[in-house]
Design an enzyme around this catalytic site. Structure first.
Site, mmCIF file in Angstrom:
data_model
loop_
_atom_site.group_PDB
_atom_site.id
_atom_site.type_symbol
_atom_site.label_atom_id
_atom_site.label_comp_id
_atom_site.label_asym_id
_atom_site.label_seq_id
_atom_site.Cartn_x
_atom_site.Cartn_y
_atom_site.Cartn_z
ATOM 1 C CG ASP A 290 -1.854 1.133 1.319
ATOM 2 O OD1 ASP A 290 -2.285 1.615 0.254
ATOM 3 O OD2 ASP A 290 -2.173 1.555 2.445
ATOM 4 C CG ASP B 57 -1.981 7.513 0.339
ATOM 5 O OD1 ASP B 57 -1.022 8.282 0.128
ATOM 6 O OD2 ASP B 57 -2.903 7.334 -0.475
#
Length: 361
Positions: free
Chosen positions: A84, A86
Site C-alpha cells: 500500500d 498512503d
C-alpha cells in the site's frame, strides 16, 4: 464490517466486536467481525473471495523480534512485495522516515516490489514525484496500481466504447481522457438555485456506467446527477474505486473516507456497486494477471489497515504484514479477532532495512 469466512471448515467462531479507534483521530468506527459462511460483508458491501486457512493462529510477530534464523526464513519466503502507499510509504500529507531506503534494500535483495493505492486523486506524475522525494529508485508508472487504472482496464474489457459519468477527481478524469474513454462530469462553480439545479440534472445522453472514487471536490449536484443516471437507465452500472472508511491524512490526523457517500448513491438507486479498489476480489484477479503471480504464498502484502490491506492480502492467498505507521496501533491489531490479524507486523516499512542488514551478516 462483518466477515464470513469461506468454506465449511468446522470452525464455530463466536461473533466478536472490535472497536478500531484510529490514533488521536476524530473518526472511530465500530466493526463487527463474524467468522463463518462464504463472504466478506462490509456494511452493505459484499465481497466473495478465496481465503486460505491460516497457517498459524498465534499472534502476529514483529519482524525484528524474530530470531536470526526466522528472519532469514521470512525473507526467503517471498519473491514479490505488494505494498500500500498512503500510511505505508508516505502519508497523504507528510512523510514516513526512511521508507525509500527500505524499498531500495528490498530490490537489492532481489525482491520485486509493486505498489497499490485506493487513491486516484493523485496524478501519475504526483506518484512519481513522491517516490523521487523518498529516494526510491527505479520505480516505474507500471509498478503502481490505483482505482482509475483498474477502472480503465475493466471498462475496456466489459464496456468498450461506452460513455460514462465520472464522480472522480480531475486527475482521474485526465486518465480517462488519455485512454480515450468518453465521459461526462460536472464542475459547477456558480451559486445553485432550484431552477439551475434542474438544468444541471437534465440527461441529454445516457451513460453505460457511473464511476465513483475519492473526489475531494465532490458536490451535491454531482451526486444528484449520478443518481439520476442510475435511476433512469437500468443498464447503467455503478463502478467504484476506493471504498475506505477512514483516510490517514497526516500524522495523528485521520479523516472520514468516501464510503458513506457511495452508500448514499446506493441507497437512492437500489444498486450494488462493482468494486475495483481494495479489498475487491476483482482487483486480486487483476493482480494475478498484471504481475503474473503463480504462487500467491510467495507474495507478501504490506498495508496499514486490517480490512483494505490485511484481509485483502489473505483473500488473495498472500502473506500479510501490517505496519503501524498509518491509522492503526499495535493495540488495535491485537484486539482484533485472531483470524483478522496479519501474519507479521512492523513499526514501519523502514524496519526492512534493518532486517535485511541482520540476515546479511
Amino acid at each position: 464490517m462483518i466477515f464470513r469466512w469461506p468454506g465449511n471448515r468446522g470452525n464455530n467462531v463466536n461473533a466478536l466486536t472490535l472497536k478500531v479507534k484510529c490514533r488521536q483521530s476524530q473518526v472511530s468506527r465500530l466493526w463487527n467481525f463474524h467468522a463463518r459462511a462464504t463472504s466478506i460483508r462490509c456494511s452493505s458491501l459484499t465481497i466473495y473471495c478465496r481465503l486460505l486457512p491460516p497457517i498459524s493462529m498465534s499472534p502476529p510477530r514483529h519482524i525484528l523480534k524474530l530470531s536470526l534464523e526466522e528472519q532469514r526464513q521470512f525473507i526467503d519466503s517471498f519473491d514479490l512485495v505488494i505494498s500500500d502507499c498512503d500510511g505505508v510509504v508516505w502519508l497523504l500529507v507528510g512523510w514516513i522516515p526512511n521508507t525509500g531506503p527500505a524499498v531500495n534494500a528490498l530490490k537489492a535483495a532481489g525482491k520485486q516490489i509493486k505498489f497499490v493505492s485506493n487513491n486516484s486523486f493523485r496524478s501519475e506524475e504526483g506518484y512519481m514525484e513522491k517516490f523521487r522525494h523518498i529516494g526510491a529508485k527505479n520505480v516505474q508508472e507500471d509498478d503502481i496500481v490505483h482505482p482509475v487504472k483498474t477502472i480503465v482496464r475493466y471498462l475496456k474489457k466489459h464496456k468498450p466504447g461506452e460513455r460514462v459519468f465520472s464522480l472522480m477527481s480531475l486527475e482521474a478524469n485526465e486518465t480517462l481522457r488519455k485512454h480515450n474513454i468518453e465521459f461526462e462530469s460536472l464542475q459547477v462553480k456558480e451559486h445553485l438555485t432550484a431552477a439551475s439545479l434542474v438544468d444541471h440534472l437534465a440527461i441529454e445522453k445516457p451513460v453505460g456506467a457511473v464511476l465513483f472514487d475519492i473526489h475531494l471536490d465532490l458536490s451535491y449536484v454531482e451526486l444528484a446527477k449520478a443518481i439520476r443516471h442510475l435511476q433512469e437507465n437500468e443498464d447503467c452500472q455503478l463502478i467504484a474505486g476506493g471504498s475506505d472508511v477512514v483516510m490517514p491524512l497526516a500524522e495523528n490526523l485521520n479523516v472520514a473516507g468516501f464510503f458513506d457517500f457511495l452508500e448514499h448513491v446506493k441507497r437512492y438507486t437500489q444498486r450494488e456497486a462493482t468494486f475495483l479498489g481494495k479489498p475487491s476480489p476483482i482487483l486480486g484477479e487483476m493482480f494475478g494477471e498484471m504481475f503474473e503471480i503463480r504462487e500467491p504464498k510467495r507474495c507478501i502484502f504490506i498495508g496499514d489497515t486490517l480490512v483494505q490491506d490485511v484481509q485483502f492480502g489473505k483473500a488473495c492467498g498472500f502473506q500479510s504484514l501490517l505496519v503501524l505507521s498509518g491509522c492503526l496501533t499495535k493495540e488495535d491489531m491485537l484486539n482484533a479477532p485472531v483470524a483478522a490479524q496479519p501474519d507479521y507486523y512492523a513499526d514501519s516499512l523502514a524496519d526492512f532495512t534493518q532486517l535485511l542488514k541482520n540476515v546479511q551478516k
